[in-house]
Structure formats: structure tokens, C-alpha cells
Design a protein around this motif. Sequence first.
Motif, PDB file in Angstrom:
ATOM      1  N   TYR A   3       0.859  -1.388   0.093  1.00 20.80           N
ATOM      2  CA  TYR A   3       0.166   0.039  -0.023  1.00 20.80           C
ATOM      3  C   TYR A   3       0.831   1.169  -0.051  1.00 20.80           C
ATOM      4  O   TYR A   3       0.147   2.411  -0.015  1.00 20.80           O
ATOM      5  CB  TYR A   3      -1.057  -0.021   0.961  1.00 20.80           C
ATOM      6  N   VAL A   4       2.166   1.146  -0.355  1.00 18.63           N
ATOM      7  CA  VAL A   4       2.987   2.230  -0.188  1.00 18.63           C
ATOM      8  C   VAL A   4       2.634   3.055  -1.398  1.00 18.63           C
ATOM      9  O   VAL A   4       2.769   4.378  -1.345  1.00 18.63           O
ATOM     10  CB  VAL A   4       4.563   1.955  -0.353  1.00 18.63           C
ATOM     11  N   ASP A   5       2.170   2.571  -2.468  1.00 20.33           N
ATOM     12  CA  ASP A   5       2.033   3.040  -3.796  1.00 20.33           C
ATOM     13  C   ASP A   5       0.316   3.327  -3.723  1.00 20.33           C
ATOM     14  O   ASP A   5      -0.239   3.692  -4.928  1.00 20.33           O
ATOM     15  CB  ASP A   5       2.265   2.271  -5.075  1.00 20.33           C
ATOM     16  N   ASP A   6      -0.383   2.950  -3.027  1.00 24.33           N
ATOM     17  CA  ASP A   6      -1.796   3.104  -2.926  1.00 24.33           C
ATOM     18  C   ASP A   6      -2.428   3.397  -1.560  1.00 24.33           C
ATOM     19  O   ASP A   6      -3.224   2.575  -0.940  1.00 24.33           O
ATOM     20  CB  ASP A   6      -2.365   1.659  -3.310  1.00 24.33           C
ATOM     21  N   ASP A   7      -1.835   4.287  -0.882  1.00 28.26           N
ATOM     22  CA  ASP A   7      -2.382   4.720   0.514  1.00 28.26           C
ATOM     23  C   ASP A   7      -3.651   5.235   0.365  1.00 28.26           C
ATOM     24  O   ASP A   7      -3.941   6.258  -0.453  1.00 28.26           O
ATOM     25  CB  ASP A   7      -1.427   5.651   1.015  1.00 28.26           C
ATOM     26  N   ILE A   8      -4.642   4.660   1.147  1.00 28.38           N
ATOM     27  CA  ILE A   8      -6.031   5.347   1.321  1.00 28.38           C
ATOM     28  C   ILE A   8      -5.733   6.889   1.794  1.00 28.38           C
ATOM     29  O   ILE A   8      -7.090   7.485   1.312  1.00 28.38           O
ATOM     30  CB  ILE A   8      -6.964   4.377   2.359  1.00 28.38           C
ATOM     31  N   ALA A   9      -4.919   7.212   2.493  1.00 26.29           N
ATOM     32  CA  ALA A   9      -4.690   8.453   2.835  1.00 26.29           C
ATOM     33  C   ALA A   9      -4.154   9.426   1.947  1.00 26.29           C
ATOM     34  O   ALA A   9      -4.058  10.767   2.238  1.00 26.29           O
ATOM     35  CB  ALA A   9      -4.182   8.591   4.301  1.00 26.29           C
ATOM     36  N   SER A  10      -3.522   8.851   0.870  1.00 26.45           N
ATOM     37  CA  SER A  10      -2.405   9.732  -0.152  1.00 26.45           C
ATOM     38  C   SER A  10      -1.657  10.470   0.562  1.00 26.45           C
ATOM     39  O   SER A  10      -1.476  11.597   0.368  1.00 26.45           O
ATOM     40  CB  SER A  10      -3.875  10.472  -0.722  1.00 26.45           C
ATOM     41  N   ALA A  11      -0.885   9.955   1.604  1.00 29.62           N
ATOM     42  CA  ALA A  11       0.066  10.810   2.415  1.00 29.62           C
ATOM     43  C   ALA A  11       1.560  10.486   2.163  1.00 29.62           C
ATOM     44  O   ALA A  11       2.180  11.109   2.690  1.00 29.62           O
ATOM     45  CB  ALA A  11      -0.328  10.310   3.934  1.00 29.62           C
ATOM     46  N   VAL A  12       1.617   9.231   1.304  1.00 30.50           N
ATOM     47  CA  VAL A  12       3.085   8.973   1.093  1.00 30.50           C
ATOM     48  C   VAL A  12       3.846   9.647   0.150  1.00 30.50           C
ATOM     49  O   VAL A  12       3.383  10.544  -0.971  1.00 30.50           O
ATOM     50  CB  VAL A  12       3.113   7.408   0.526  1.00 30.50           C
ATOM     51  N   LYS A  13       5.062  10.173   0.509  1.00 33.13           N
ATOM     52  CA  LYS A  13       5.879  10.950  -0.243  1.00 33.13           C
ATOM     53  C   LYS A  13       7.295  10.108  -0.695  1.00 33.13           C
ATOM     54  O   LYS A  13       7.650   9.448   0.382  1.00 33.13           O
ATOM     55  CB  LYS A  13       6.172  12.368   0.250  1.00 33.13           C
ATOM     56  N   PRO A  14       7.793  10.200  -1.721  1.00 36.13           N
ATOM     57  CA  PRO A  14       9.139   9.307  -2.094  1.00 36.13           C
ATOM     58  C   PRO A  14      10.211   9.763  -1.083  1.00 36.13           C
ATOM     59  O   PRO A  14      11.147   9.003  -0.621  1.00 36.13           O
ATOM     60  CB  PRO A  14       9.473  10.017  -3.370  1.00 36.13           C
ATOM     61  N   GLU A  15      10.248  10.955  -0.603  1.00 35.94           N
ATOM     62  CA  GLU A  15      11.486  11.407   0.295  1.00 35.94           C
ATOM     63  C   GLU A  15      10.974  10.686   1.798  1.00 35.94           C
ATOM     64  O   GLU A  15      12.045  10.916   2.461  1.00 35.94           O
ATOM     65  CB  GLU A  15      11.496  12.818   0.589  1.00 35.94           C
ATOM     66  N   LEU A  16      10.110   9.933   2.008  1.00 33.53           N
ATOM     67  CA  LEU A  16       9.661   9.618   3.480  1.00 33.53           C
ATOM     68  C   LEU A  16       9.883   8.192   3.505  1.00 33.53           C
ATOM     69  O   LEU A  16       9.382   7.496   4.304  1.00 33.53           O
ATOM     70  CB  LEU A  16       8.378  10.099   3.861  1.00 33.53           C
ATOM     71  N   ILE A  17      10.379   7.629   2.440  1.00 29.75           N
ATOM     72  CA  ILE A  17      10.462   6.036   2.462  1.00 29.75           C
ATOM     73  C   ILE A  17      11.636   5.638   2.995  1.00 29.75           C
ATOM     74  O   ILE A  17      12.779   5.772   2.386  1.00 29.75           O
ATOM     75  CB  ILE A  17      10.247   5.606   0.868  1.00 29.75           C
ATOM     76  N   LEU A  18      11.801   4.753   3.888  1.00 35.86           N
ATOM     77  CA  LEU A  18      12.883   4.020   4.504  1.00 35.86           C
ATOM     78  C   LEU A  18      13.147   2.862   4.007  1.00 35.86           C
ATOM     79  O   LEU A  18      12.288   2.200   3.352  1.00 35.86           O
ATOM     80  CB  LEU A  18      12.303   3.784   6.031  1.00 35.86           C
ATOM     81  N   SER A  19      14.378   2.453   4.116  1.00 37.66           N
ATOM     82  CA  SER A  19      15.089   1.127   3.423  1.00 37.66           C
ATOM     83  C   SER A  19      15.861   0.453   4.716  1.00 37.66           C
ATOM     84  O   SER A  19      16.883   0.683   4.741  1.00 37.66           O
ATOM     85  CB  SER A  19      15.881   1.444   2.045  1.00 37.66           C
ATOM     86  N   PRO A  20      15.101  -0.169   5.617  1.00 40.40           N
ATOM     87  CA  PRO A  20      15.906  -1.036   6.693  1.00 40.40           C
ATOM     88  C   PRO A  20      16.682  -2.154   6.250  1.00 40.40           C
ATOM     89  O   PRO A  20      16.562  -2.477   5.032  1.00 40.40           O
ATOM     90  CB  PRO A  20      14.638  -1.576   7.339  1.00 40.40           C
ATOM     91  N   THR A  21      17.870  -2.231   6.970  1.00 45.23           N
ATOM     92  CA  THR A  21      18.608  -3.304   6.790  1.00 45.23           C
ATOM     93  C   THR A  21      18.807  -4.041   7.986  1.00 45.23           C
ATOM     94  O   THR A  21      18.169  -3.819   8.935  1.00 45.23           O
ATOM     95  CB  THR A  21      20.218  -2.669   6.346  1.00 45.23           C
ATOM     96  N   VAL A  22      19.235  -5.205   8.088  1.00 43.88           N
ATOM     97  CA  VAL A  22      19.280  -6.161   8.954  1.00 43.88           C
ATOM     98  C   VAL A  22      20.252  -5.699  10.035  1.00 43.88           C
ATOM     99  O   VAL A  22      21.331  -5.090   9.707  1.00 43.88           O
ATOM    100  CB  VAL A  22      19.911  -7.682   8.658  1.00 43.88           C
ATOM    101  N   ALA A  23      19.943  -5.587  11.378  1.00 44.60           N
ATOM    102  CA  ALA A  23      20.764  -4.948  12.313  1.00 44.60           C
ATOM    103  C   ALA A  23      22.004  -5.954  12.407  1.00 44.60           C
ATOM    104  O   ALA A  23      22.190  -7.076  12.252  1.00 44.60           O
ATOM    105  CB  ALA A  23      20.167  -5.173  13.747  1.00 44.60           C
ATOM    106  N   GLY A  24      22.966  -5.160  12.828  1.00 47.91           N
ATOM    107  CA  GLY A  24      24.313  -5.494  12.765  1.00 47.91           C
ATOM    108  C   GLY A  24      24.247  -7.106  13.766  1.00 47.91           C
ATOM    109  O   GLY A  24      25.265  -7.816  13.597  1.00 47.91           O
ATOM    110  N   ASP A  25      23.592  -6.949  15.006  1.00 51.26           N
ATOM    111  CA  ASP A  25      23.471  -8.114  15.799  1.00 51.26           C
ATOM    112  C   ASP A  25      22.602  -9.235  15.531  1.00 51.26           C
ATOM    113  O   ASP A  25      22.334 -10.140  16.145  1.00 51.26           O
ATOM    114  CB  ASP A  25      23.413  -7.765  17.249  1.00 51.26           C
ATOM    115  N   GLY A  26      21.853  -8.781  14.070  1.00 52.32           N
ATOM    116  CA  GLY A  26      20.832  -9.802  13.854  1.00 52.32           C
ATOM    117  C   GLY A  26      19.503  -9.821  14.270  1.00 52.32           C
ATOM    118  O   GLY A  26      18.587 -10.555  14.007  1.00 52.32           O
TER     119      GLY A  26
END
Length: 284
Positions: free
Chosen positions: A247-270
Motif C-alpha cells: 500500500y505504499v503506492d496505494d495509500d487510502i490517505a494519499s500521504a506517502v511521499k518518496p522522500e519519506l520512504i525508509l530502507s531498513p537493513t538487518v541489524a548488526g547483531d541480527g
Amino acid sequence: MTDITTEKATAAASGAAATEQFRSKQQARTAEADTQRVDTLVTELLTATHDIIRRHQVTYAEYDALKAWLIRVGEDGEWPLFLDVWVEHTVEEVAGEVREGTKGSIEGPYYVPDAPILPAESTLPMREDEAGTPLLFQGQVTGVGGSPLPAAKVEIWQADDDGYYSQFAPGLPEWNLRGTVIADESGNFRIHTIQPAPYQIPTDGACGQLIRAAGWHPWRPAHLHLKVSAPGHQLITTQLYFTGGEYVDDDIASAVKPELILSPTVAGDGSGNEVTYDFALDRA
């Protein structure tokens, strides 16, 4: 984890809580409306409504259905939900047109002020067996020019893994997954929480009735809510989303902006995921 299904969250209960929070916030505002401004805005709103009626030849049956639905919105206490989901994103867009720093997004109906004060590295209040993938959310608060903002305030709130917000659903501790984090002398913060999941806005009330009638979906993408502030700078209200999430591309509230999208990675300790996001605040 507390079984919140034993006392189901309802649109009416959630709406009543959101309405009460909004009323409390409004009591602190003393600005009087400008008569000419009210006249202009209301006249144009009514004119647009009249135009829709004429263009689509709205019938009395449809008009009466609208009246009944508007009455139900009030009875269910869902005006905050309706306005925040379908209208606020445009108001926020206008408000942020001249902002140079971090992009804003909607506040939504579930903000509660005065969440517990927490140090720069902290864990949000949560249950011992809180469901969800652990998430380390870290970053720095600076001015637009890059100067660190010591002791900046990072208010954060989010839904739990079932899509419920504390104080708006039964069975949750009062401040569950809510906190006010005070950044360190360099503006840095490290917040341990859980990665939220997508959730449906309440569908058993008037807003759900509209969604079904229009053939829409009721989902919001997973997100963190934030209000970030520092003396001498503009407060920013925003939401942060997760790359690849539903739903990032189809938010019912139309509130998503490209600048506000996070890209998490696996934590160092797993142990779960981690993500870094910095905030730049405009001068007041």
C-alpha cells in the motif's frame, strides 16, 4: 501479548477518542476566524457542491442518502478520521510548499501529546511480549544548513503489530509505542521499537460504509508517526514508510511521499532491522 480481540476496537470508540483529543487541542487555540476568509472559503465550497449536483444530476434519493451518511459520521465520531484520511494531505501539501527541510506528512487522528520523556537512546514503552520485528530507528536532527540541534525533541507514535494505537483501542497500555525522545548534544537519537505493519482504518462505521460503497480499499501502509522540533525552528509533523511495503503506492490517505520512504537493513547483531533517517528543520 494482551489479547485485544476479547474487547474489539470499534470505529465509534476510536472515533470518540479521536474527537476528544481534537477538542482538547482546539481549546488551546484562541485565534479568531477572519470573516472575509470564512465567507470566501465556505462560499467556494458550497459553489463547488452545487456544481457537482448540477453536473451529475443528483437525485433526491442520493441527496437523502448523503444526509443520512453525514449524520452517521457525526454519530460515530468519525469526522476526525474522515477529514484526516481524505482531506488533510492537501492541507499539509499547501502548508509545506515553502519548507526547505524535511518533508512533512499528515498528523492523522491518533496523536496524543505529552508522551513519556525518554533519553536519546531508549526503547519505546511496550509490552514484554510485544509482537513484531525489532527495529532500531536512529538519526540526527539538524537545521537546514546542517548544524546539529542539541536536545531536539522527537515525538514518535505508531500502531502495534495488529494495527492498533494505544488510547484508541482496548487492552493496550496507555503509552504503548509512544514516546518523546530528547536527542543528545549532537542532535542524535536511537529509538528501539518494533517495525509496524500495514493496517486498515476502521471499517465498521460511516467511513467504512463510504469505502465499501465506492469500491475502495481501507488500508494504510506501515508507518511511523513523528513530530520533530527544536527551539528557534519550525516543528515538522511527518510519517515514515517502508520500501517495498504493501500500500505504499496505494495509500487510502494519499500521504506517502518518496522522500519519506525508509530502507531498513538487518541489524548488526541480527536482532531485527535498523534504519537511519535524519531530520532537517527550517528556521522559525
